[in-house]
Write an enzyme that holds these catalytic residues in place. Structure first.
Site, PDB file in Angstrom:
ATOM      1  N   HIS A 259       0.858  -1.185   0.000  1.00  0.00           N
ATOM      2  CA  HIS A 259       0.000   0.000   0.000  1.00  0.00           C
ATOM      3  C   HIS A 259       0.890   1.229   0.000  1.00  0.00           C
ATOM      4  CE1 HIS A 259      -3.012   2.957   1.328  1.00  0.00           C
ATOM      5  NE2 HIS A 259      -3.927   2.090   0.939  1.00  0.00           N
TER       6      HIS A 259
ATOM      7  N   ASP B 172      -7.889  -4.824  -0.139  1.00  0.00           N
ATOM      8  CA  ASP B 172      -8.353  -5.427  -1.390  1.00  0.00           C
ATOM      9  C   ASP B 172      -7.944  -6.888  -1.527  1.00  0.00           C
ATOM     10  OD1 ASP B 172      -9.585  -3.090  -2.501  1.00  0.00           O
ATOM     11  OD2 ASP B 172      -7.587  -2.302  -2.904  1.00  0.00           O
TER      12      ASP B 172
END
Length: 389
Positions: free
Chosen positions: A261, A317
């Site tokens: 991320h 996700d």
């Protein structure tokens, strides 16, 4: 050339003050107005979190009852909007539908408000309540089913599943999907939220701001990662192929979707909650294939990255697509669900932008040619025409 401060993509640039969301990327912490995402996922609901984001505090019991009633009474969509959804081009994507339908919603709300620098968009709630109805209705129409009215006795998450399936989900499924919405409701100055604030800074309507934000989320560098995680599992084929697939992917310098991320340098706290929900749901449905598949992929990738001195952790996700799949949600609705949830955060930022507004007008660093004379066309040399062929 004069000294300039230049950050490509505005990375690291502080563009505004905000009280909405705090992210501690180093420690993997996320807070909505000071409340940890873990506590909110454990104790709260999407409706309560929406109230928190919009009104800057947790509601009392009576305030939440009144607010939930307002949200649930705002779910139904006008027949004009239903017709628009039914007639939307089949070649169009669900995200294109969502972006288009925002304008229809703004023109058909029963309690139209006069937009201004000081208007209170909290009064509408349609851009939050109705987006889930729009998305479920879109899916029903493309399956050849009729419009189904929402149920006021169901949470936002449970009602979406009800509309999608035509039957009430289990209490556990309804709660889990409501938490999924809650986890995606807000996440600081990401690309779509910043887009919403830029549009809001012009004193455009909240509908225009949210429509623009949906457009930003449609870009594959921002939204859609959970869809591509599931595509990755399809590509790998079986859990036995994970190690060999990883070796090849890393040698080809391919990105493993859902891992890493831009902000978090520790495990995404939303991923921790989502992973546990996937584990629980897998056990309840007696289908642990995706859970075991993902855990094998995560472990294999992390070992390889740690050997390189680059520890990388999964983000939300990585697990959310598998949760949605177990809930029977079509893959091309994953990113639109992100938009449905994030609409609460977008509206909170729009309201905050208006509090102490300044029109966004950054500079660019010009790197083009120096001033030059115009050359008449008959004095220009002939050049080969460049085509796309």
């Amino acid at each position: 050339m004069a000294d300039v401060n230049y950050a490509k993509g505005l990375e690291g640039v502080i563009a505004a003050e905000s009280e909405v969301c705090q992210i501690n990327g180093a420690e993997g912490k996320l807070y909505y107005r000071g409340y940890s995402i873990e506590d909110l996922a454990r104790y709260s609901s999407f409706e309560e979190v929406t109230y928190l984001l919009l009104y800057e505090k947790l509601p009392s019991k009576k305030q939440l009852q009144d607010f939930s009633k307002r949200m649930r009474k705002s779910r139904e969509i006008n027949p004009i909007v239903q017709k628009m959804i039914r007639n939307f081009p089949k070649a169009g994507s669900p995200m294109e539908l969502l972006q288009s339908v925002i304008s229809y919603l703004s023109g058909t709300v029963e309690h139209q408000i006069k937009h201004s620098a000081t208007c209170n968009c909290r009064k509408t709630l349609h851009q939050i309540s109705q987006l889930s109805t729009v998305l479920a209705t879109y899916q029903r129409f493309r399956e050849g089913k009729d419009y189904l009215e929402s149920r006021d006795d169901l949470s936002q998450g449970a009602n979406f599943l009800y509309l999608l399936r035509g039957e009430e989900p289990s209490e556990t499924e309804g709660k889990m999907f409501d938490v999924c919405l809650l986890l995606h409701a807000e996440h600081g100055f990401n690309a779509s939220t910043f887009t919403a604030r830029v549009v809001a800074s012009t004193y455009s309507t909240c509908y225009c701001s949210i429509s623009a934000a949906v457009g930003a989320l449609a870009g594959f560098l921002h939204g859609g990662a959970n869809e591509r995680v599931m595509d990755t599992l399809d590509e790998i084929g079986s859990i036995e192929n994970v190690e060999s697939w990883l070796d090849k992917a890393i040698s080809e310098k391919r990105k493993v979707m859902g891992m890493g991320h831009r902000v978090y340098k520790a495990k995404d706290p939303r991923a921790i909650v989502m992973e546990q929900m996937l584990k629980d749901m897998s056990g309840q449905k007696r289908d642990s294939n995706h859970y075991e598949f993902l855990k094998k992929l995560e472990a294999g990738f992390r070992v390889r990255m740690e050997e390189k001195g680059k520890p990388i952790y999964p983000n939300v996700d990585f697990f959310s697509g598998a949760v949605y799949t177990l809930l029977g949600i079509p893959r091309d609705l994953f990113t639109p669900i992100f938009a449905v949830a994030r609409s609460a955060g977008w509206l909170a930022h729009i309201l905050e932008q208006r509090k102490d507004n300044r029109l966004y007008r950054p500079k660019s660093l010009y790197v083009g040619p120096e001033p030059r004379e115009y050359v008449q066309i008959d004095k220009r040399p002939d050049e080969k025409i460049v085509t796309d062929d």
